[in-house]
Design a protein around this motif. Structure first.
Motif, PDB file in Angstrom:
ATOM      1  N   ASP A 145      -6.125  -7.035   3.855  1.00 14.09           N
ATOM      2  CA  ASP A 145      -6.544  -7.691   2.450  1.00 14.09           C
ATOM      3  C   ASP A 145      -6.898  -6.648   1.128  1.00 14.09           C
ATOM      4  O   ASP A 145      -5.911  -5.433   0.344  1.00 14.09           O
ATOM      5  N   HIS A 199       1.563   0.013  -8.067  1.00 16.73           N
ATOM      6  CA  HIS A 199       2.049  -0.194  -9.362  1.00 16.73           C
ATOM      7  C   HIS A 199       1.856   0.762 -10.284  1.00 16.73           C
ATOM      8  O   HIS A 199       2.584   0.912 -11.639  1.00 16.73           O
ATOM      9  N   TYR A 203       4.019  -6.969  -6.346  1.00 13.79           N
ATOM     10  CA  TYR A 203       4.525  -5.421  -5.092  1.00 13.79           C
ATOM     11  C   TYR A 203       3.941  -6.628  -3.393  1.00 13.79           C
ATOM     12  O   TYR A 203       4.248  -5.298  -2.656  1.00 13.79           O
ATOM     13  N   GLY A 204       3.461  -7.612  -3.316  1.00 16.43           N
ATOM     14  CA  GLY A 204       3.327  -8.101  -2.454  1.00 16.43           C
ATOM     15  C   GLY A 204       4.285  -8.176  -1.467  1.00 16.43           C
ATOM     16  O   GLY A 204       4.436  -8.233  -0.372  1.00 16.43           O
ATOM     17  N   LYS A 227       0.890  -8.782 -10.353  1.00 15.93           N
ATOM     18  CA  LYS A 227       1.290  -7.436  -9.096  1.00 15.93           C
ATOM     19  C   LYS A 227       0.929  -7.519  -7.437  1.00 15.93           C
ATOM     20  O   LYS A 227       1.254  -7.406  -7.293  1.00 15.93           O
ATOM     21  N   HIS A 228       0.429  -8.699  -7.377  1.00 16.53           N
ATOM     22  CA  HIS A 228      -0.261  -8.248  -6.431  1.00 16.53           C
ATOM     23  C   HIS A 228       1.717 -10.302  -5.465  1.00 16.53           C
ATOM     24  O   HIS A 228       1.816  -9.913  -4.629  1.00 16.53           O
ATOM     25  N   ASP A 281      -4.618  -4.130  -1.118  1.00 18.27           N
ATOM     26  CA  ASP A 281      -4.343  -4.047  -2.143  1.00 18.27           C
ATOM     27  C   ASP A 281      -4.772  -2.411  -3.039  1.00 18.27           C
ATOM     28  O   ASP A 281      -3.989  -2.258  -3.883  1.00 18.27           O
ATOM     29  N   ILE A 336      -0.555  -2.133  -3.391  1.00 14.70           N
ATOM     30  CA  ILE A 336      -0.383  -3.000  -4.198  1.00 14.70           C
ATOM     31  C   ILE A 336      -0.773  -1.681  -5.451  1.00 14.70           C
ATOM     32  O   ILE A 336      -0.016  -1.298  -6.899  1.00 14.70           O
ATOM     33  N   ASP A 337      -2.043  -1.968  -5.750  1.00 16.04           N
ATOM     34  CA  ASP A 337      -2.283  -0.648  -6.837  1.00 16.04           C
ATOM     35  C   ASP A 337      -1.384   0.546  -6.979  1.00 16.04           C
ATOM     36  O   ASP A 337      -1.349   1.364  -7.855  1.00 16.04           O
TER      37      ASP A 337
END
Length: 105
Positions: free
Chosen positions: A11, A22, A90-91, A86-87, A15, A18-19
């Motif tokens: 996770d 983004h 982009y996830g 965004k999760h 994350d 994803i960050d």
């Protein structure tokens, strides 16, 4: 317990990815808006001397301002939406990219 630790690591890695995606998209959009403003203003100022009718200058200035305002507002709204979701956004991208890599490799 080990499954929980590895899941937390996964996770955290997700994350981070994803960050990173983004922030890259956000930077690209900021550059796009800056280039859009520069391009529109450059074009407006370059043709300004060729326009002899004052009414056309006013119309052209208002149209340019509206294009810049609406495009900038739309991109700002999109950035806000991306922050909220965004999760999810982009996830899904990351999962599909990982699946494509697994199939190739």
């Amino acid at each position: 317990m080990e499954a929980t630790i590895s899941q937390q690591r996964g996770d955290a890695t997700l994350d981070q990815r994803i960050d990173k995606m983004h922030s890259r998209d956000r930077a690209g959009l900021v550059v796009f808006v800056a280039v859009l403003w520069c391009t529109m203003l450059f074009a407006l100022f370059n043709i300004w001397s060729y326009i002899s009718v004052p009414a056309i200058r006013v119309i052209l200035s208002i149209a340019c301002g509206l294009v810049l305002a609406f495009n900038t507002a739309a991109i700002v709204a999109m950035l806000r939406h991306y922050v909220e979701d965004k999760h999810f956004i982009y996830g899904l991208d990351i999962k599909h990219l990982d699946e494509m890599r697994r199939r190739r490799g």
